[in-house]
Write a protein that holds these residues in place. Structure first.
Motif, PDB file in Angstrom:
ATOM      1  N   PHE A 143     -49.109  -5.165 -50.909  1.00 36.36           N
ATOM      2  CA  PHE A 143     -47.871  -5.017 -51.676  1.00 36.36           C
ATOM      3  C   PHE A 143     -47.304  -6.404 -51.949  1.00 36.36           C
ATOM      4  N   ASP A 144     -47.466  -6.865 -53.186  1.00 41.45           N
ATOM      5  CA  ASP A 144     -46.983  -8.194 -53.552  1.00 41.45           C
ATOM      6  C   ASP A 144     -46.600  -8.188 -55.026  1.00 41.45           C
ATOM      7  N   ALA A 145     -46.294  -9.374 -55.535  1.00 39.90           N
ATOM      8  CA  ALA A 145     -45.845  -9.473 -56.926  1.00 39.90           C
ATOM      9  C   ALA A 145     -46.934  -9.024 -57.899  1.00 39.90           C
ATOM     10  N   ASN A 146     -48.199  -9.326 -57.580  1.00 43.42           N
ATOM     11  CA  ASN A 146     -49.290  -8.918 -58.466  1.00 43.42           C
ATOM     12  C   ASN A 146     -49.381  -7.399 -58.571  1.00 43.42           C
ATOM     13  N   LEU A 147     -49.227  -6.718 -57.428  1.00 40.51           N
ATOM     14  CA  LEU A 147     -49.265  -5.257 -57.442  1.00 40.51           C
ATOM     15  C   LEU A 147     -48.122  -4.699 -58.279  1.00 40.51           C
ATOM     16  N   LEU A 148     -46.925  -5.237 -58.111  1.00 33.75           N
ATOM     17  CA  LEU A 148     -45.777  -4.771 -58.882  1.00 33.75           C
ATOM     18  C   LEU A 148     -45.978  -5.013 -60.378  1.00 33.75           C
ATOM     19  N   TRP A 149     -46.547  -6.171 -60.711  1.00 28.39           N
ATOM     20  CA  TRP A 149     -46.798  -6.477 -62.117  1.00 28.39           C
ATOM     21  C   TRP A 149     -47.815  -5.487 -62.696  1.00 28.39           C
ATOM     22  N   GLY A 150     -48.886  -5.218 -61.951  1.00 31.79           N
ATOM     23  CA  GLY A 150     -49.882  -4.268 -62.435  1.00 31.79           C
ATOM     24  C   GLY A 150     -49.316  -2.871 -62.588  1.00 31.79           C
ATOM     25  N   ALA A 151     -48.507  -2.435 -61.617  1.00 34.10           N
ATOM     26  CA  ALA A 151     -47.876  -1.117 -61.694  1.00 34.10           C
ATOM     27  C   ALA A 151     -46.940  -1.044 -62.891  1.00 34.10           C
ATOM     28  N   ALA A 152     -46.170  -2.103 -63.122  1.00 34.98           N
ATOM     29  CA  ALA A 152     -45.242  -2.124 -64.249  1.00 34.98           C
ATOM     30  C   ALA A 152     -46.000  -2.029 -65.575  1.00 34.98           C
ATOM     31  N   ALA A 153     -47.137  -2.723 -65.682  1.00 39.64           N
ATOM     32  CA  ALA A 153     -47.938  -2.660 -66.909  1.00 39.64           C
ATOM     33  C   ALA A 153     -48.425  -1.235 -67.160  1.00 39.64           C
ATOM     34  N   CYS A 154     -48.882  -0.548 -66.106  1.00 35.18           N
ATOM     35  CA  CYS A 154     -49.334   0.842 -66.249  1.00 35.18           C
ATOM     36  C   CYS A 154     -48.195   1.750 -66.688  1.00 35.18           C
ATOM     37  N   LEU A 155     -47.005   1.540 -66.132  1.00 36.56           N
ATOM     38  CA  LEU A 155     -45.862   2.380 -66.485  1.00 36.56           C
ATOM     39  C   LEU A 155     -45.373   2.109 -67.902  1.00 36.56           C
ATOM     40  N   VAL A 156     -45.519   0.880 -68.371  1.00 34.97           N
ATOM     41  CA  VAL A 156     -45.228   0.597 -69.780  1.00 34.97           C
ATOM     42  C   VAL A 156     -46.176   1.402 -70.664  1.00 34.97           C
ATOM     43  N   ALA A 157     -47.458   1.459 -70.263  1.00 37.91           N
ATOM     44  CA  ALA A 157     -48.442   2.224 -71.034  1.00 37.91           C
ATOM     45  C   ALA A 157     -48.084   3.700 -71.077  1.00 37.91           C
ATOM     46  N   THR A 158     -47.729   4.278 -69.940  1.00 35.69           N
ATOM     47  CA  THR A 158     -47.402   5.710 -69.933  1.00 35.69           C
ATOM     48  C   THR A 158     -46.095   5.994 -70.668  1.00 35.69           C
ATOM     49  N   THR A 159     -45.173   5.039 -70.650  1.00 39.85           N
ATOM     50  CA  THR A 159     -43.949   5.186 -71.449  1.00 39.85           C
ATOM     51  C   THR A 159     -44.286   5.235 -72.933  1.00 39.85           C
ATOM     52  N   CYS A 160     -45.212   4.378 -73.352  1.00 42.96           N
ATOM     53  CA  CYS A 160     -45.656   4.393 -74.749  1.00 42.96           C
ATOM     54  C   CYS A 160     -46.292   5.732 -75.096  1.00 42.96           C
ATOM     55  N   TYR A 161     -47.093   6.271 -74.185  1.00 42.54           N
ATOM     56  CA  TYR A 161     -47.696   7.582 -74.431  1.00 42.54           C
ATOM     57  C   TYR A 161     -46.607   8.642 -74.635  1.00 42.54           C
ATOM     58  N   GLY A 162     -45.548   8.558 -73.818  1.00 40.57           N
ATOM     59  CA  GLY A 162     -44.462   9.514 -73.941  1.00 40.57           C
ATOM     60  C   GLY A 162     -43.785   9.434 -75.298  1.00 40.57           C
ATOM     61  N   PHE A 163     -43.480   8.217 -75.749  1.00 41.70           N
ATOM     62  CA  PHE A 163     -42.871   8.050 -77.068  1.00 41.70           C
ATOM     63  C   PHE A 163     -43.814   8.524 -78.169  1.00 41.70           C
ATOM     64  N   ALA A 164     -45.104   8.207 -78.037  1.00 37.24           N
ATOM     65  CA  ALA A 164     -46.059   8.532 -79.093  1.00 37.24           C
ATOM     66  C   ALA A 164     -46.171  10.032 -79.304  1.00 37.24           C
TER      67      ALA A 164
END
Length: 302
Positions: A143-164
């Motif tokens: 659990f570090d900054a890299n993990l948080l960054w990767g998780a945030a990138a995935c959640l941005v992707a799923t947010t885009c799916y929701g809007f789409a």
């Protein structure tokens, strides 16, 4: 669901689960943006060839611009986000985070599209976020900054799916509709145009040695043609046969396949956090996707 459609559903889950494997293989070799760009480019080419062979009607009916925008949101940005996440996350993590797509759809629908937020759906969203938190806090990756960054990138992707999803419903489906294969092609063209500047920016640093390896192109072909073009065919066939709600259950099946491929072929570690976080997200999806109970008055008249 008949056996043929059940086989299509399982095949779609296995294929989309494998996409995270190929992204994880390609990103360290050729970089995140080249992986994302070549994925959508090959997908667009594959769909164009397929529609040409099927002699489909290439009539966008004035919706080409909207289709390109939907493609940017539904494919271009998510492809980039998952490729960036693959720099720091195992394939199994990205596959599990991908399962939050319906949860994001519920939030986006309530916040921006006047969709009713029921108690079950709200509880599902909270439970899904708890599953994500559990996975990131107790999973095998530090659990570090890299993990948080990767998780945030995935959640941005799923947010885009929701809007789409809502954009497609309002701009395409409710406005008269068009051939689903043509929608898919237009979306992939939009994604390609979206990622072209980022690819051009990185092109000067693109390593040439991996591109000379047949294995790299095999992985790109699998990601672009199989995990994207062919997957779209299965996806739209399922929607036509069993409807969108049952088709959405593929979201339940992608994480196990994503984790399985990562453990089997990339020697990624497996922990109880995968099971615990996955179960919470699966329960959350059930709360979000289950049909609403019929009103008491309606039951009394049956």
């Amino acid at each position: 669901m008949n056996p043929a459609d059940l086989l299509r559903l399982l095949s779609l889950a296995a294929i989309w689960g494998a996409s995270f494997l190929f992204i994880r293989i390609l990103v360290p070799e050729i970089g995140a943006m080249p992986t994302a760009f070549l994925r959508v480019l090959l997908s667009a080419l594959g769909l164009a060839v397929l529609l040409a062979l099927l002699r489909s009607d290439w009539a966008f009916r004035g919706k080409l611009g909207k289709t390109l925008v939907i493609g940017t949101v539904s494919s271009g940005i998510p492809a980039a986000m998952y490729a960036l996440a693959a720099q720091v996350l195992p394939a199994g993590y990205s596959a599990i985070f991908n399962a939050t797509t319906p949860l994001m759809g519920v939030l986006i629908g309530a916040l921006f599209f006047s969709e009713k937020l029921t108690g079950a759906k709200a509880g599902g969203v909270l439970m899904g976020l708890a599953g994500v938190a559990l996975l990131t806090r107790t999973g095998p990756v530090a659990f570090d900054a890299n993990l948080l960054w990767g998780a945030a990138a995935c959640l941005v992707a799923t947010t885009c799916y929701g809007f789409a999803g809502f954009m497609t419903k309002r701009w395409i489906s409710e406005a008269g509709g068009m051939d689903s294969g043509l929608v898919a092609l237009g979306c992939q063209i939009g994604a390609t145009l979206c990622l072209l500047p980022a690819f051009a920016w990185d092109a000067g640093d693109l390593p040439l040695a991996p591109l000379a390896e047949p294995g790299t192109w095999l992985a790109l072909a699998a990601l672009g043609f199989v995990c994207t073009s062919f997957a779209y065919i299965l996806y739209f066939r399922l929607i036509a046969n069993v409807g969108p709600v049952k088709t959405m259950t593929v979201t339940f099946l992608i994480p196990p396949f994503g984790v399985f491929w990562g453990v089997l072929l990339l020697d990624e570690s497996l922990s109880m956090a995968h099971l615990q976080g996955g179960v919470l997200i699966a329960l959350a999806l059930w709360l979000v996707l289950k049909p609403a109970a019929a009103p008491a008055e309606a039951k009394a008249t049956r």
